[in-house]
Design a protein around this motif. Structure first.
Motif, PDB file in Angstrom:
ATOM      1  N   ASN A 609       0.834  -1.210   0.000  1.00  0.00           N
ATOM      2  CA  ASN A 609       0.000   0.000   0.000  1.00  0.00           C
ATOM      3  C   ASN A 609       0.867   1.259   0.000  1.00  0.00           C
ATOM      4  OD1 ASN A 609      -2.327  -1.520  -0.011  1.00  0.00           O
ATOM      5  ND2 ASN A 609      -2.559  -1.475   2.217  1.00  0.00           N
ATOM      6  N   PHE A 610       1.900   1.238   0.845  1.00  0.00           N
ATOM      7  CA  PHE A 610       2.768   2.405   0.917  1.00  0.00           C
ATOM      8  C   PHE A 610       3.463   2.650  -0.412  1.00  0.00           C
ATOM      9  CE2 PHE A 610       6.964   4.264   1.665  1.00  0.00           C
ATOM     10  CZ  PHE A 610       6.604   5.458   2.274  1.00  0.00           C
ATOM     11  N   ALA A 611       4.052   1.595  -0.983  1.00  0.00           N
ATOM     12  CA  ALA A 611       4.767   1.753  -2.242  1.00  0.00           C
ATOM     13  C   ALA A 611       3.836   2.219  -3.355  1.00  0.00           C
ATOM     14  CB  ALA A 611       5.445   0.444  -2.615  1.00  0.00           C
ATOM     15  N   THR A 612       2.613   1.732  -3.369  1.00  0.00           N
ATOM     16  CA  THR A 612       1.644   2.120  -4.398  1.00  0.00           C
ATOM     17  C   THR A 612       1.324   3.607  -4.305  1.00  0.00           C
ATOM     18  OG1 THR A 612       0.704  -0.107  -4.392  1.00  0.00           O
ATOM     19  CG2 THR A 612      -0.651   1.649  -5.322  1.00  0.00           C
ATOM     20  N   ASP A 613       1.095   4.059  -3.075  1.00  0.00           N
ATOM     21  CA  ASP A 613       0.757   5.478  -2.897  1.00  0.00           C
ATOM     22  C   ASP A 613       1.917   6.378  -3.313  1.00  0.00           C
ATOM     23  OD1 ASP A 613      -1.684   4.701  -1.968  1.00  0.00           O
ATOM     24  OD2 ASP A 613      -1.167   4.896   0.169  1.00  0.00           O
ATOM     25  N   VAL A 614       3.118   6.060  -2.881  1.00  0.00           N
ATOM     26  CA  VAL A 614       4.284   6.897  -3.184  1.00  0.00           C
ATOM     27  C   VAL A 614       4.550   6.930  -4.691  1.00  0.00           C
ATOM     28  CG1 VAL A 614       6.775   7.117  -2.877  1.00  0.00           C
ATOM     29  CG2 VAL A 614       5.329   6.605  -0.921  1.00  0.00           C
ATOM     30  N   CYS A 615       4.522   5.751  -5.334  1.00  0.00           N
ATOM     31  CA  CYS A 615       4.809   5.684  -6.769  1.00  0.00           C
ATOM     32  C   CYS A 615       3.732   6.399  -7.586  1.00  0.00           C
ATOM     33  CB  CYS A 615       4.940   4.232  -7.207  1.00  0.00           C
ATOM     34  SG  CYS A 615       6.432   3.417  -6.596  1.00  0.00           S
ATOM     35  N   ALA A 616       2.483   6.367  -7.099  1.00  0.00           N
ATOM     36  CA  ALA A 616       1.404   7.024  -7.820  1.00  0.00           C
ATOM     37  C   ALA A 616       1.611   8.541  -7.827  1.00  0.00           C
ATOM     38  CB  ALA A 616       0.069   6.659  -7.198  1.00  0.00           C
ATOM     39  N   MET A 617       2.075   9.094  -6.688  1.00  0.00           N
ATOM     40  CA  MET A 617       2.291  10.535  -6.613  1.00  0.00           C
ATOM     41  C   MET A 617       3.434  10.969  -7.529  1.00  0.00           C
ATOM     42  SD  MET A 617       1.698  11.618  -2.635  1.00  0.00           S
ATOM     43  CE  MET A 617       3.067  10.683  -2.094  1.00  0.00           C
ATOM     44  N   LYS A 618       4.436  10.102  -7.743  1.00  0.00           N
ATOM     45  CA  LYS A 618       5.605  10.449  -8.545  1.00  0.00           C
ATOM     46  C   LYS A 618       5.538   9.881  -9.959  1.00  0.00           C
ATOM     47  CE  LYS A 618       7.932  12.724  -5.399  1.00  0.00           C
ATOM     48  NZ  LYS A 618       8.344  14.132  -5.593  1.00  0.00           N
ATOM     49  N   ASN A 619       4.397   9.291 -10.299  1.00  0.00           N
ATOM     50  CA  ASN A 619       4.216   8.723 -11.643  1.00  0.00           C
ATOM     51  C   ASN A 619       5.301   7.679 -11.963  1.00  0.00           C
ATOM     52  OD1 ASN A 619       2.767   8.419 -14.011  1.00  0.00           O
ATOM     53  ND2 ASN A 619       3.946   9.988 -15.113  1.00  0.00           N
ATOM     54  N   ILE A 620       5.586   6.832 -10.974  1.00  0.00           N
ATOM     55  CA  ILE A 620       6.566   5.737 -11.144  1.00  0.00           C
ATOM     56  C   ILE A 620       5.795   4.424 -11.278  1.00  0.00           C
ATOM     57  CG2 ILE A 620       8.480   4.475 -10.080  1.00  0.00           C
ATOM     58  CD1 ILE A 620       9.196   7.052  -8.609  1.00  0.00           C
ATOM     59  N   HIS A 621       6.229   3.618 -12.244  1.00  0.00           N
ATOM     60  CA  HIS A 621       5.566   2.324 -12.456  1.00  0.00           C
ATOM     61  C   HIS A 621       6.101   1.311 -11.434  1.00  0.00           C
ATOM     62  CE1 HIS A 621       3.283  -0.698 -14.486  1.00  0.00           C
ATOM     63  NE2 HIS A 621       4.378  -1.423 -14.794  1.00  0.00           N
ATOM     64  N   LEU A 622       5.236   0.735 -10.614  1.00  0.00           N
ATOM     65  CA  LEU A 622       5.626  -0.171  -9.516  1.00  0.00           C
ATOM     66  C   LEU A 622       5.534  -1.632  -9.953  1.00  0.00           C
ATOM     67  CD1 LEU A 622       6.362  -0.670  -6.511  1.00  0.00           C
ATOM     68  CD2 LEU A 622       3.902  -0.662  -6.026  1.00  0.00           C
ATOM     69  N   HIS A 623       6.594  -2.391  -9.628  1.00  0.00           N
ATOM     70  CA  HIS A 623       6.613  -3.857  -9.848  1.00  0.00           C
ATOM     71  C   HIS A 623       6.841  -4.502  -8.479  1.00  0.00           C
ATOM     72  CE1 HIS A 623       7.192  -3.065 -14.190  1.00  0.00           C
ATOM     73  NE2 HIS A 623       7.991  -2.071 -13.756  1.00  0.00           N
ATOM     74  N   PHE A 624       5.826  -5.114  -7.934  1.00  0.00           N
ATOM     75  CA  PHE A 624       5.897  -5.680  -6.567  1.00  0.00           C
ATOM     76  C   PHE A 624       5.764  -7.211  -6.650  1.00  0.00           C
ATOM     77  CE2 PHE A 624       4.930  -6.639  -2.242  1.00  0.00           C
ATOM     78  CZ  PHE A 624       5.467  -5.588  -1.489  1.00  0.00           C
ATOM     79  N   GLN A 625       6.743  -7.922  -6.106  1.00  0.00           N
ATOM     80  CA  GLN A 625       6.756  -9.398  -6.144  1.00  0.00           C
ATOM     81  C   GLN A 625       7.046  -9.933  -4.747  1.00  0.00           C
ATOM     82  OE1 GLN A 625       9.792 -11.058  -8.622  1.00  0.00           O
ATOM     83  NE2 GLN A 625       9.036 -13.161  -8.464  1.00  0.00           N
ATOM     84  N   GLU A 626       6.191 -10.872  -4.254  1.00  0.00           N
ATOM     85  CA  GLU A 626       6.409 -11.421  -2.925  1.00  0.00           C
ATOM     86  C   GLU A 626       6.289 -12.938  -2.958  1.00  0.00           C
ATOM     87  OE1 GLU A 626       1.953 -11.151  -3.050  1.00  0.00           O
ATOM     88  OE2 GLU A 626       3.622  -9.939  -3.744  1.00  0.00           O
ATOM     89  N   ASP A 627       6.937 -13.564  -1.975  1.00  0.00           N
ATOM     90  CA  ASP A 627       6.882 -15.026  -1.768  1.00  0.00           C
ATOM     91  C   ASP A 627       5.692 -15.324  -0.863  1.00  0.00           C
ATOM     92  OD1 ASP A 627       7.286 -17.712  -1.080  1.00  0.00           O
ATOM     93  OD2 ASP A 627       9.468 -17.521  -1.188  1.00  0.00           O
ATOM     94  N   GLU A 628       4.761 -16.157  -1.346  1.00  0.00           N
ATOM     95  CA  GLU A 628       3.536 -16.421  -0.583  1.00  0.00           C
ATOM     96  C   GLU A 628       3.807 -17.100   0.749  1.00  0.00           C
ATOM     97  OE1 GLU A 628       0.873 -18.585  -3.011  1.00  0.00           O
ATOM     98  OE2 GLU A 628       0.435 -16.896  -4.373  1.00  0.00           O
ATOM     99  N   ARG A 629       4.928 -17.735   0.876  1.00  0.00           N
ATOM    100  CA  ARG A 629       5.240 -18.414   2.144  1.00  0.00           C
ATOM    101  C   ARG A 629       5.435 -17.411   3.288  1.00  0.00           C
ATOM    102  NH1 ARG A 629      10.372 -21.863   0.668  1.00  0.00           N
ATOM    103  NH2 ARG A 629      10.831 -19.917  -0.443  1.00  0.00           N
ATOM    104  N   ILE A 630       5.724 -16.156   2.961  1.00  0.00           N
ATOM    105  CA  ILE A 630       5.951 -15.149   4.000  1.00  0.00           C
ATOM    106  C   ILE A 630       4.664 -14.835   4.751  1.00  0.00           C
ATOM    107  CG2 ILE A 630       6.777 -12.784   4.394  1.00  0.00           C
ATOM    108  CD1 ILE A 630       8.425 -13.049   1.845  1.00  0.00           C
ATOM    109  N   ASN A 631       3.510 -15.053   4.105  1.00  0.00           N
ATOM    110  CA  ASN A 631       2.223 -14.677   4.701  1.00  0.00           C
ATOM    111  C   ASN A 631       1.987 -15.337   6.057  1.00  0.00           C
ATOM    112  OD1 ASN A 631       1.574 -13.030   2.526  1.00  0.00           O
ATOM    113  ND2 ASN A 631       0.592 -14.691   1.395  1.00  0.00           N
ATOM    114  N   SER A 632       2.488 -16.567   6.231  1.00  0.00           N
ATOM    115  CA  SER A 632       2.186 -17.327   7.453  1.00  0.00           C
ATOM    116  C   SER A 632       3.214 -17.130   8.554  1.00  0.00           C
ATOM    117  CB  SER A 632       2.080 -18.818   7.125  1.00  0.00           C
ATOM    118  OG  SER A 632       3.299 -19.284   6.569  1.00  0.00           O
TER     119      SER A 632
END
Length: 728
Positions: A609-632
């Motif tokens: 959420n934070f990265a999306t908001d910041v990149c949107a204000m600066k017109n930066i294209h965001l690429h976010f990738q996470e490992d699903e195992r981290i969720n638990s």
């Protein structure tokens, strides 16, 4: 007059004023006499073959094996007439024997028990007095002698010396072994000078193995035995080998036993005596081993492993397959399996220093024995057969200061202390002359093999572990017969700290302690979560609300003073911006403290959420990738807070300074590490010239606090990469 049974044989016993006379009820053996003078009242025999006799003077025990043998003493004032060296069966009469001495021959009639000096012909060279071996024909004996060799015509009582032939062929006359082959040629070993072969008329004398230029010459070497085997070949032993010679052309082959232990003197394993089984199998003995010669090979048959426990001398086999041997332990008997050796000397109650000079196996199963000053006939059929020895008696068991007697058959096991040694004393109730009966014992529950009792009759066990034990003991005689097993049980209770109730109490206490500690930890954790929740709520509701009010009030005041006091607008802008930053920082702290956000799923969501908001204000294209195992994964408070703040600072820096078009954020779980990568395609910077502000220092400080690896990679016009490796 009494009738008694000894080992299933019936005897008629006549008590006279000079002793007892035993008459064999089967009539197969002569009467025996023992010089026991007493008023005999009763006789009875036990299971071991002992004859117990009661008389007015006491109780007597008689070895029943003595009925199978007795010595006949040679009463002659000349010692050289007393020492018998050889027993020679008389040709034409199976019941008479010649007994050779250095002075001459005795003649013994086994039927009449008559012993007399035999008149020999004139013998100036003393050939017959020094006789070694002989081979008989229908008229007399060809013989070898320490003084030469010759032929004795028994029926004409004539002696012919053949020393001249030996002298002519070898230069000396002393001979050792003589045997006739199937063509009646004589083979005679000359003293360390080879073998002389000649016809019985003296024709074609040939000296073999006496050429010093040939490798197998026997010059200077002893020949121990020569025998004719069934295929017509002549076998002899010499030079640690067995030789097999073709009696026609004298071609030969030699055979050596396989020696596995080179430390043993080869003379102890070298072939010496040759003998035959009733089936004409060829056996060869050495001092410590016995081989069978079969298929042109010497294969060891005794002992199964290692070496014999006695030295083997003369050995021969009778018509029933019994093998008799003079050994360092006395006269022994076995069979062609060589499994059990019966000590005949012990059975007859002989002294250990009794030396037998020679023996001869008669046609009826009798064994004629010769010694210094005496000879005797052993009737093997009258010897007691293998009888199981009596059970071992456990006479005493000592444990600590307590002693128990006659423990066999006790209904309950003896209880011993783990601190005390257990001593067991054994007794052998054996009234036979068998000195080679062994006592074997084993303690079940402690060992799984039988041990042989040696020396004293006491067995001691030190520091046995707690448990239930059964002690076993048995006797085994030299024929392999075993007694019944004697046993008793004892137990060693464990010390109190190893008892089941103490262990159960310790486990129960450990379980209660674990439960209490776990319950305490859970209670403290719950209290901490409640505290964190309360702090988060208070911060959000009180301080957060106040900071938000400050921001609102500064904006309102700025609008009112915009025209009248424009110099205060910048101050009010600064105040509003600071209050908004404080609200944002306070929001991060409230989020970190709240225990509902400990899981990785909440961490990833906030970061995204934070990265999306910041990149949107600066017109930066965001690429976010996470490992699903981290969720638990559940993260600790401090680590989660620092991780998020490093991430936030990295994203803010990329948005403010990089002028990037793309921002890549990656969260991966590898080998127990959480790896964060923030990468942009902006203008980058030179790490050596850039002035490091508080932001970069804070990121490094937070990484060190997390004990994580922090790295910045950047070059001008190549973008920037920030790496954070956190060992979770």
């Amino acid at each position: 007059m009494l009738i008694t049974h000894i080992l299933n044989r019936e005897y008629l016993v006549l008590a006279t004023n000079k002793g007892l006379i035993f008459l064999d009820g089967s009539g197969k053996s002569p009467a025996k006499f023992t010089s026991l003078t007493d008023n005999i009242s009763h006789l009875f025999s036990d299971r071991q073959g002992n004859l117990w006799i009661t008389g007015s003077s006491g109780l007597y025990r008689m070895n029943s094996n003595s009925l199978s043998f007795e010595w006949t003493t040679i009463n002659d004032p000349d010692p050289e007439w007393q020492h018998i060296y050889h027993i020679i069966p008389e040709i034409g009469n199976n019941s008479r024997y010649f007994l050779s001495t250095l002075k001459g021959w005795w003649q013994y009639d086994a039927l009449s028990h008559q012993l007399s000096k035999f008149k020999l012909p004139s013998d100036p060279e003393n050939l017959l007095g020094g006789i070694n071996t002989w081979t008989a024909n229908e008229k007399g004996y060809w013989f070898s002698s320490i003084n030469g060799m010759g032929y004795y015509d028994k029926f004409n009582n004539r002696l012919d010396s053949w020393n001249s032939l030996a002298q002519m062929k070898s230069g000396q006359t002393s001979t050792g072994i003589i045997v006739a082959d199937k063509s009646n040629k004589l083979w005679v070993s000359l003293h360390r000078s080879g073998i002389l072969v000649f016809g019985q008329g003296g024709g074609n004398p040939t000296l073999l193995f006496a050429d010093r230029n040939k490798p197998d010459n026997l010059i200077g070497k002893d020949i121990h035995d020569i025998q004719l085997i069934d295929d017509g070949s002549i076998c002899f032993t010499a030079d640690n080998r067995l030789f097999k010679v073709n009696a026609s052309d004298y071609a030969y082959t030699s055979y050596s036993p396989e020696i596995k232990d080179e430390r043993i003197d080869r003379n102890k394993t070298a072939p010496e005596k040759i003998f035959f089984s009733p089936g004409r199998s060829v056996f060869v003995s050495s001092s410590l081993q016995i081989y069978q010669f079969s298929q042109n090979r010497l294969a060891k048959v005794f002992p199964a492993e290692g070496y014999a426990e006695f030295i083997i001398g003369k050995i021969d086999c009778d018509s029933r397959g019994n093998i008799w041997a003079l050994t360092s332990r006395g006269l022994l008997k076995t069979d062609t399996t060589f499994r059990h050796w019966v000590n005949i000397s012990n059975k007859l109650g002989w002294e250990e220093d009794e030396e037998i000079e020679d023996f001869h196996l008669g046609p009826g199963g009798e064994v004629i024995l010769a010694a210094n000053g005496k000879f005797g006939i052993l009737h093997d059929s009258l010897l007691s057969r293998s009888i199981a020895p009596p059970a071992v008696l456990i006479s005493r068991v000592k444990h600590g200061d307590r002693v128990s007697y006659m423990v066999i058959g006790q209904p309950k096991p003896i209880k011993c202390s783990y601190k005390e040694a257990v001593e067991i004393e054994l007794s052998s109730m054996n009234f036979t002359e068998d000195k080679e009966t062994r006592i074997l014992y084993m303690l079940e529950g402690w060992e799984n093999k039988w041990n042989e009792l040696s020396g004293q009759q006491l067995i001691r066990y030190e520091q046995l572990p707690p448990g239930d034990y059964t002690f076993l003991a048995r006797q085994v005689n030299d024929e392999g017969a075993e007694s019944e097993i004697t046993s008793f049980k004892f137990s060693i209770p464990p010390p109190f700290y190893r008892s089941w109730w103490f262990i159960a109490l310790i486990l129960l206490a450990a379980a209660a302690t674990h439960f209490s500690i776990n319950h305490y930890r859970k209670r403290k954790a719950l209290e901490l979560e409640r505290l964190r929740t309360r702090i988060a709520i208070d911060l959000h509701d009180d301080i957060g609300a106040t900071l938000s009010s400050i921001s609102i009030y500064s904006d309102a005041l700025k609008r009112q003073l915009k025209d009248s006091q424009p110099m205060l607008v910048n101050v009010l802008d600064k105040m509003g911006e600071s209050s908004r930053e404080m609200v944002s920082g306070m929001s991060d702290i409230v989020w970190a403290i709240n225990p509902d956000n400990d899981h990785g799923e909440k961490l990833i969501s906030r970061m995204q959420n934070f990265a999306t908001d910041v990149c949107a204000m600066k017109n930066i294209h965001l690429h976010f990738q996470e490992d699903e195992r981290i969720n638990s994964i559940v993260f600790p408070l401090e680590g989660r807070k620092n991780f998020y703040l490093v991430f936030k600072e990295a994203v803010n820096n990329a948005a403010k300074y990089s002028e990037a078009s793309n921002l890549w954020i990656s969260l991966q779980l590898q080998g127990g590490k959480l790896i964060l990568q923030v990468r942009d395609d902006g203008r980058g910077f030179n790490e050596n010239t850039i002035r490091r502000g508080n932001g970069l220092k804070n990121m490094k400080s937070r990484a060190d606090e997390m004990k994580a690896e922090f790295q910045i990679i950047s070059n001008p016009d190549e973008g920037t990469i920030i790496l954070l490796n956190w060992n979770i």
